[in-house]
Design an enzyme around this catalytic site. Structure first.
Site, mmCIF file in Angstrom:
data_model
loop_
_atom_site.group_PDB
_atom_site.id
_atom_site.type_symbol
_atom_site.label_atom_id
_atom_site.label_comp_id
_atom_site.label_asym_id
_atom_site.label_seq_id
_atom_site.Cartn_x
_atom_site.Cartn_y
_atom_site.Cartn_z
ATOM 1 C CG HIS A 293 11.281 -0.226 19.250
ATOM 2 N ND1 HIS A 293 11.702 0.974 19.772
ATOM 3 C CD2 HIS A 293 12.407 -0.890 18.873
ATOM 4 C CE1 HIS A 293 13.015 1.047 19.715
ATOM 5 N NE2 HIS A 293 13.472 -0.071 19.175
ATOM 6 C CG ASP A 294 9.013 3.243 20.927
ATOM 7 O OD1 ASP A 294 8.063 3.348 21.725
ATOM 8 O OD2 ASP A 294 10.034 2.565 21.165
ATOM 9 N N GLY B 7 13.407 1.660 14.720
ATOM 10 C CA GLY B 7 12.621 2.216 15.811
ATOM 11 C C GLY B 7 12.579 3.728 15.827
#
Length: 268
Positions: free
Chosen positions: A123-124, A141
């Site tokens: 994520h991100d 992430g």
């Protein structure tokens, strides 16, 4: 959707947007907020969910999981996104997660990337264009990966780490620090082992460029002074060399991780 080819066993939620010439194979599932660009192909058994946009011409192979809930225990269902560029290859078992509130709510992947079997984009993350992940690469992430970087099979990159453009991280390496553009890192835990000379040659960099990078590298990781003092010296000496300045800018920008350095060089 008029000219889309959709296998009768595929399941598409209402609201999914399909570009011209999209092909969706057997047993695929496509969520209602998904957008597939023109010419995309889901080979079979692909699951795409969430607010996910896939660029034109990207091919996704069986058992890839794209855009499902991020692997972050703080995630509470926020409407975050995943954006994947054009002409990417996403092989079997690849996983890509959308963003979170702690990282800007979006994960992005550029154009022309190749993600080989069972690799993961956390994520991100911000992944550039023409990047290659070999099998089983693990990108945690909040990481960033520059254009044309290559990460070898089974390598792991810790959260918030940066991998510079044209860098190479060797297979089975564990990267805990930032890897400079054009650099090569190997080992567990990974250390800077030189420049990605093979990659530079393959991409047509001139002998002059390679020579300048080599000299700048030696100056940056010499024993004299602190790292930042050496950075300023290199910035001044190579003020008219844009490739060297990429490394200088990368180091100056900093991040949440230290810099990956040669094994015998302490960071200043």
């Amino acid at each position: 959707m008029a000219d889309a080819q959709i296998h009768p066993t595929a399941l598409l939620e209402s609201g999914a947007r399909l570009g011209d010439g999209v092909r969706i194979g057997p047993y695929c599932t496509v969520g209602g907020e998904v957008e597939l660009g023109a010419g995309c192909e889901l080979v079979s058994h692909v699951a795409i969910a969430g607010r996910t946009r896939i660029g034109p011409g990207t091919r996704i192979f069986p058992f890839a999981s794209i855009g499902h809930q991020p692997q972050d225990l703080k995630y509470k269902g926020e409407a975050s996104s995943l954006i994947v560029g054009a002409r990417c290859i996403v092989r079997e078992g690849v996983t890509m997660n959308p963003g979170t509130t702690g990282g800007g709510m979006v994960t992005t992947v550029g154009d022309g990337c190749a993600f080989l079997a069972n690799s993961h984009v956390g994520h991100d993350c911000r992944v550039g264009s023409n990047v290659i992940f070999s099998n089983n690469v693990m990108l945690a992430g909040h990481c960033s990966v520059g254009d044309f970087a290559i990460i070898g099979g089974g390598a792991a990159v810790i959260q918030f780490a940066r991998v510079g453009a044209h860098a190479f991280l060797g297979g089975m390496s564990g990267l805990e620090n930032d890897l400079i553009p054009y650099g090569m890192a190997l080992g567990n835990r990974a250390h800077l082992s030189g420049l990605n000379i093979v990659g530079l040659q393959r991409r047509g960099f001139s002998r002059e460029d390679v020579h300048s990078l080599r000299r700048a590298y030696r100056l940056l990781f010499a024993d004299e002074g602190t790292l930042m003092e050496r950075v300023e010296d290199v910035a001044e000496e190579y003020s008219k060399h844009p490739i060297v300045q990429e490394i200088v800018a990368f180091i100056r920008a900093g991040g949440k991780r230290s810099l990956c350095t040669p094994r015998d060089t302490a960071e200043g």
